[in-house]
Structures are given as C-alpha cells and as structure tokens.
Design an enzyme around this catalytic site. Structure first.
Site, PDB file in Angstrom:
ATOM      1  N   GLU A  83       0.811  -1.245   0.150  1.00 17.25           N
ATOM      2  CA  GLU A  83       0.124   0.068   0.099  1.00 17.25           C
ATOM      3  C   GLU A  83       0.843   1.264   0.167  1.00 17.25           C
ATOM      4  OE1 GLU A  83      -1.995  -1.298   3.614  1.00 17.25           O
ATOM      5  OE2 GLU A  83      -1.125   0.667   4.620  1.00 17.25           O
ATOM      6  N   CYS A 107       3.489   8.461   0.705  1.00 20.34           N
ATOM      7  CA  CYS A 107       4.147   7.814   1.550  1.00 20.34           C
ATOM      8  C   CYS A 107       4.104   6.308   0.797  1.00 20.34           C
ATOM      9  CB  CYS A 107       3.174   7.614   2.701  1.00 20.34           C
ATOM     10  SG  CYS A 107       3.888   6.345   4.003  1.00 20.34           S
ATOM     11  N   CYS A 129       6.439  -6.640   7.355  1.00 16.99           N
ATOM     12  CA  CYS A 129       7.678  -6.204   8.130  1.00 16.99           C
ATOM     13  C   CYS A 129       8.339  -7.358   9.111  1.00 16.99           C
ATOM     14  CB  CYS A 129       7.427  -4.993   8.684  1.00 16.99           C
ATOM     15  SG  CYS A 129       8.721  -4.016   9.814  1.00 16.99           S
ATOM     16  N   CYS A 156       6.863  -4.159  15.924  1.00 19.16           N
ATOM     17  CA  CYS A 156       6.358  -3.090  16.828  1.00 19.16           C
ATOM     18  C   CYS A 156       4.751  -3.723  17.217  1.00 19.16           C
ATOM     19  CB  CYS A 156       6.175  -1.989  16.138  1.00 19.16           C
ATOM     20  SG  CYS A 156       8.128  -1.146  15.592  1.00 19.16           S
ATOM     21  N   CYS A 168       1.531  -2.191  15.446  1.00 19.01           N
ATOM     22  CA  CYS A 168       1.676  -1.825  14.080  1.00 19.01           C
ATOM     23  C   CYS A 168       1.073  -2.955  13.453  1.00 19.01           C
ATOM     24  CB  CYS A 168       3.076  -1.398  13.558  1.00 19.01           C
ATOM     25  SG  CYS A 168       3.152  -1.115  12.002  1.00 19.01           S
ATOM     26  N   GLY A 172       7.207  -1.811   6.193  1.00 18.77           N
ATOM     27  CA  GLY A 172       8.516  -2.095   6.195  1.00 18.77           C
ATOM     28  C   GLY A 172       9.516  -1.220   6.883  1.00 18.77           C
ATOM     29  N   SER A 204      12.120   6.951   7.554  1.00 20.73           N
ATOM     30  CA  SER A 204      11.675   6.667   8.737  1.00 20.73           C
ATOM     31  C   SER A 204      12.135   5.223   9.232  1.00 20.73           C
ATOM     32  CB  SER A 204      10.529   6.692   8.912  1.00 20.73           C
ATOM     33  OG  SER A 204      10.060   6.393  10.358  1.00 20.73           O
ATOM     34  N   SER A 248      11.693   6.484  14.801  1.00 19.46           N
ATOM     35  CA  SER A 248      10.501   5.998  15.531  1.00 19.46           C
ATOM     36  C   SER A 248      10.936   5.792  17.065  1.00 19.46           C
ATOM     37  CB  SER A 248       9.933   4.645  15.055  1.00 19.46           C
ATOM     38  OG  SER A 248       9.447   5.233  13.708  1.00 19.46           O
ATOM     39  N   LEU A 249      10.795   6.714  17.919  1.00 20.49           N
ATOM     40  CA  LEU A 249      11.295   6.667  19.124  1.00 20.49           C
ATOM     41  C   LEU A 249      10.202   6.113  20.203  1.00 20.49           C
ATOM     42  CD1 LEU A 249      13.872   7.652  21.065  1.00 20.49           C
ATOM     43  CD2 LEU A 249      12.759   9.881  21.347  1.00 20.49           C
ATOM     44  N   HIS A 250       9.186   6.699  20.204  1.00 18.99           N
ATOM     45  CA  HIS A 250       7.857   6.178  20.744  1.00 18.99           C
ATOM     46  C   HIS A 250       8.154   5.845  22.509  1.00 18.99           C
ATOM     47  CE1 HIS A 250       6.554   6.006  16.744  1.00 18.99           C
ATOM     48  NE2 HIS A 250       7.131   4.668  16.742  1.00 18.99           N
ATOM     49  N   ASN A 270      -2.991   5.128  16.276  1.00 19.25           N
ATOM     50  CA  ASN A 270      -3.988   4.599  15.419  1.00 19.25           C
ATOM     51  C   ASN A 270      -4.337   3.348  15.942  1.00 19.25           C
ATOM     52  OD1 ASN A 270      -5.734   4.516  13.432  1.00 19.25           O
ATOM     53  ND2 ASN A 270      -4.757   5.768  12.031  1.00 19.25           N
ATOM     54  N   CYS A 328      -0.480   2.537   9.275  1.00 20.46           N
ATOM     55  CA  CYS A 328       0.559   1.629   8.447  1.00 20.46           C
ATOM     56  C   CYS A 328       0.115   0.311   8.446  1.00 20.46           C
ATOM     57  CB  CYS A 328       1.929   1.749   9.303  1.00 20.46           C
ATOM     58  SG  CYS A 328       3.284   1.187   8.626  1.00 20.46           S
TER      59      CYS A 328
HETATM   60  N1  SAH Z   1       9.716   0.867   9.985  1.00 21.09           N
HETATM   61  C1  SAH Z   1       9.829   2.315   9.787  1.00 21.09           C
HETATM   62  C2  SAH Z   1       9.142   2.952   8.886  1.00 21.09           C
HETATM   63  C3  SAH Z   1       7.598   2.338   8.851  1.00 21.09           C
HETATM   64  S1  SAH Z   1       6.417   2.857  10.189  1.00 21.09           S
HETATM   65  C4  SAH Z   1       9.829   2.949  11.226  1.00 21.09           C
HETATM   66  O1  SAH Z   1       9.656   1.953  12.164  1.00 21.09           O
HETATM   67  O2  SAH Z   1      10.113   4.027  11.438  1.00 21.09           O
HETATM   68  C5  SAH Z   1       6.133   4.482   9.945  1.00 21.09           C
HETATM   69  C6  SAH Z   1       5.946   5.108  11.299  1.00 21.09           C
HETATM   70  O3  SAH Z   1       4.372   4.809  11.734  1.00 21.09           O
HETATM   71  C7  SAH Z   1       6.676   4.538  12.487  1.00 21.09           C
HETATM   72  O4  SAH Z   1       6.953   5.804  13.325  1.00 21.09           O
HETATM   73  C8  SAH Z   1       5.930   3.672  13.325  1.00 21.09           C
HETATM   74  O5  SAH Z   1       6.043   3.362  14.495  1.00 21.09           O
HETATM   75  C9  SAH Z   1       4.301   4.369  13.007  1.00 21.09           C
HETATM   76  N2  SAH Z   1       3.164   3.622  13.359  1.00 21.09           N
HETATM   77  C10 SAH Z   1       2.889   2.447  12.959  1.00 21.09           C
HETATM   78  N3  SAH Z   1       1.669   1.983  13.044  1.00 21.09           N
HETATM   79  C11 SAH Z   1       1.073   3.043  13.998  1.00 21.09           C
HETATM   80  C12 SAH Z   1      -0.044   3.123  14.608  1.00 21.09           C
HETATM   81  N4  SAH Z   1      -0.867   2.048  14.516  1.00 21.09           N
HETATM   82  N5  SAH Z   1      -0.226   4.270  15.049  1.00 21.09           N
HETATM   83  C13 SAH Z   1       0.663   5.338  15.215  1.00 21.09           C
HETATM   84  N6  SAH Z   1       1.851   5.103  14.651  1.00 21.09           N
HETATM   85  C14 SAH Z   1       2.232   3.852  13.783  1.00 21.09           C
END
Ligand code: SAH
Length: 345
Positions: free
Chosen positions: A90, A103, A110, A114, A117, A157, A189, A212-214, A288, A331
C-alpha cells in the site's frame, strides 16, 4: 534483470550488449523515469524490433491498481497495488498546501514486530526492489495527475532492513535525469538500527532521517518495539547524532502516543532530558488503534499537555495531523484488511 532499477551508467553498459548506443539507453531511461512509461509500447522513438527485444529480455516492473480509498475529510488517497508475484503493498497520497506527498512501502510486510503496528502482524514476505519503490510514486502520479514533490518512506517495512535497494531507489529518484526530486524532500523513517544509520550517514545524501522513538526510556521502548531489546537507546541516539554531524539535517523523532503507556507528564520530562542538546523536531502522533491490539489513543488534552512540557524545554514539537483516519490509513491497515478478505474467500 530489473531494468528500471539500473543506474543510467549500468543501463548504458547493458544496452551495449544489444549493440545499442549510449543515447538509446538515455532514451529508455527517460521513458522509464521521466515520462513514466508503463510499457515498452509507449516508447515510440524506439524501433519495433528493439521494443520486442526489450520486452522479452527485460520485463518492465509495473504495479496493478487493486483498490483505492479516498478520505472524505482531506482527500488523502490510499492505494493498494499488486506486484508481479501477486503480493500486495500500500501507498498513500497526501495533499498539503505546500505540495503533494507520497508515503511508500519499502517491504512486503515487516519483521520488526512493533506491537502497535498492523504491517508486522504477518511478518516480512520480501524486500521491495528499487523499481517497485519508484513505481509507487510513478503510478500515483500517473493515476492522480498530481505532481509529487515530497516522498516519505514511512509505509510498510523497515527501510534500513532493505538497505541496498533503498539507496538505489533514492539515487534514481533524486537523479537530475530522472524525476529529480530533491533529497531534502525525502524522509526515511527507521525503527533505529545503529550500524545502518551510520552507513546511511556516509552515503552523502541529504535526506531527512526520522527515528521512531515512541518512548523516553529503554523499558517502555522494549514493550512497544522488539528492536529495542537488541539496541539500547544510547546506541541508537549516538548513531542518530552521527547522522546529524555528517549531513547537517535536523533530526526528526516520531512519538506515537498510547493511553497509559507513554503519555504521562513524567514521560514528557524524561523525554526532554533524553533529547537535550539535539537539533531536533519531535512529532507527536496519536496512536492509531488496530483491532488486533488493545492500545488506546491518548486523549487530545494529554497530548497537548505533553507538547507544552516539551515546548517549555525549548524542543521543537508538532502534533501530527491525522490524515485519512476514515480510510484505514495507519501503517499496513488497508493491506491487512485486504489479505483477510482474500483469506475468507
Ligand atoms: N519501519 C519504519 C517505517 C515504517 S512505520 C519505522 O519504524 O519508522 C512508520 C511510522 O508509523 C513509525 O513511526 C511507526 O512506529 C508508526 N506507526 C505504525 N503503526 C502505527 C499506529 N498504528 N499508530 C501510530 N503510529 C504507527
């Protein structure tokens, strides 16, 4: 041989094998990367014989449109594309005042795992080639009639887990003989793989890197991102600082916020401490929620409060606008729901 993934000089060498002069290779390159031809039949300044030859020996990658969803709120458009091996990926087109942003996905599925995700639930099926990454942009331009000025590698990915194809993709996309998108308008990212971040810094590409720190510490990060069990935050941040040193590009941190997990005031203060001294920008993203997991989006007040604390500590921070939330725009959500539908049939 994937002809659309070749650099121009490689294509020139390849065409020599067919006794074709360099200018012919340049014409083909232009057809693929500027005029965005989807088949050799479009390449009308090549002889019929050559077109036939090329068709046989160098099949052109192309994406099939499987599905398209347009958000009623903001016209964000999500595309589901089929690959030659019937797998699906997608991509998203977002329209902003300053231009159009696409995007793209970098892999089919992947493997980073995470926990919030959707893209990672079925694991990684395979890497995408450079041409399959380019085609997402080319196809969206062709389908929408819109010029794309910004590209974010933030779809399904982990781009740094598909390193060589990613570099090829960026070099062709930024080539002045190709679509010529400025490296400054590209954001990659990553979940944070220190060695790869350093390699990326050494490529001499002024691309924006987003991490992607989170989480403000290793404990919380480990709960959200399995990759944090392998690399400590200090290692990732050191590599990130090296990226800044080499490229001069301001660093972006993504921080997706989930109720009760990483959105408390103490987390904000810990984050300020962690990011002290970095020339950076923090993007707060209301998580999300996906149906497979129990995460709950932080409420707006909490996010605003979190933002205020960062601002008081002079950290650049924005709350990401949620675009296309009515069209499965998190994502991997669209791909996931499509695969479930196919499974049921
Ligand atoms: N693998 C890479 C890029 C793809 S994910 C990465 O980890 O950065 C792109 C971004 O969306 C990342 O910051 C990921 O953590 C975030 N993401 C994925 N699913 C999400 C969700 N359900 N809600 C909020 N952010 C999300």
């Amino acid at each position: 041989m994937d002809i659309k993934s070749l650099y121009l000089d490689e294509l020139i060498d390849e065409m020599k094998k067919l006794n074709q002069p360099a200018f012919r290779a340049k014409q083909i390159y232009e057809w693929m990367h500027v005029k965005l031809a989807s088949s050799y039949d479009d390449m009308t300044n090549l002889s019929k014989d050559l077109r036939g030859n090329l068709k046989e020996s160098y099949p052109l990658t192309r994406l099939e449109l499987v599905d398209k969803l347009v958000s009623e709120h903001d016209k964000t458009t999500k595309y589901l594309f089929g690959l030659h091996d019937k797998r699906v990926i997608e991509s998203v087109l977002m329209k902003y005042r300053h231009g159009n942003s696409v995007c793209i996905s970098s892999q089919v599925g992947c493997m980073m795992g995470c926990t919030f995700c959707a893209s990672t639930i079925g694991g990684k099926e395979r890497d995408l080639t450079a041409s399959e990454m380019l085609d997402q942009i080319y196809k969206i331009q062709a389908l929408s009639g819109e010029r794309v000025s910004n590209v974010v590698v933030m779809g399904t990915g982990e781009p740094l887990d598909n390193y060589h194809n990613l570099i090829r993709f960026i070099r062709i996309l930024t080539d002045e003989k190709g679509l010529n998108i400025s490296a400054r308008n590209i954001t990659v990212s990553t979940c944070g793989i220190p060695d790869r971040i350093r390699d990326f810094a050494n490529e001499g590409l002024p691309v924006t890197l987003a991490l992607s720190l989170h989480a403000p510490n290793n404990e919380i990060r480990k709960k959200l991102m399995p990759v944090a069990r392998i690399y400590k935050l200090t290692e990732v941040l050191d590599a990130f600082a090296y990226y800044y040193e080499k490229t001069g590009r301001r660093l972006t941190f993504e921080y997706s916020m989930a109720e009760g997990i990483n959105d408390e005031e103490e987390h904000a203060r810990e984050l300020c401490h962690l990011l002290k001294g970095y020339n950076c920008h923090v993007n707060l993203i209301p998580i999300n929620p996906i149906k497979e997991r129990n995460y709950v989006k932080s409420d707006n007040k909490k996010i605003q409060n979190f933002k205020n604390i960062l601002e008081k500590n002079r950290i650049n921070v924005t709350i990401r606008r949620e675009m296309g939330s009515d069209i499965n725009a998190a994502c991997g959500q669209l791909r996931k729901s499509y695969l479930e539908l196919v499974d049921k049939r």
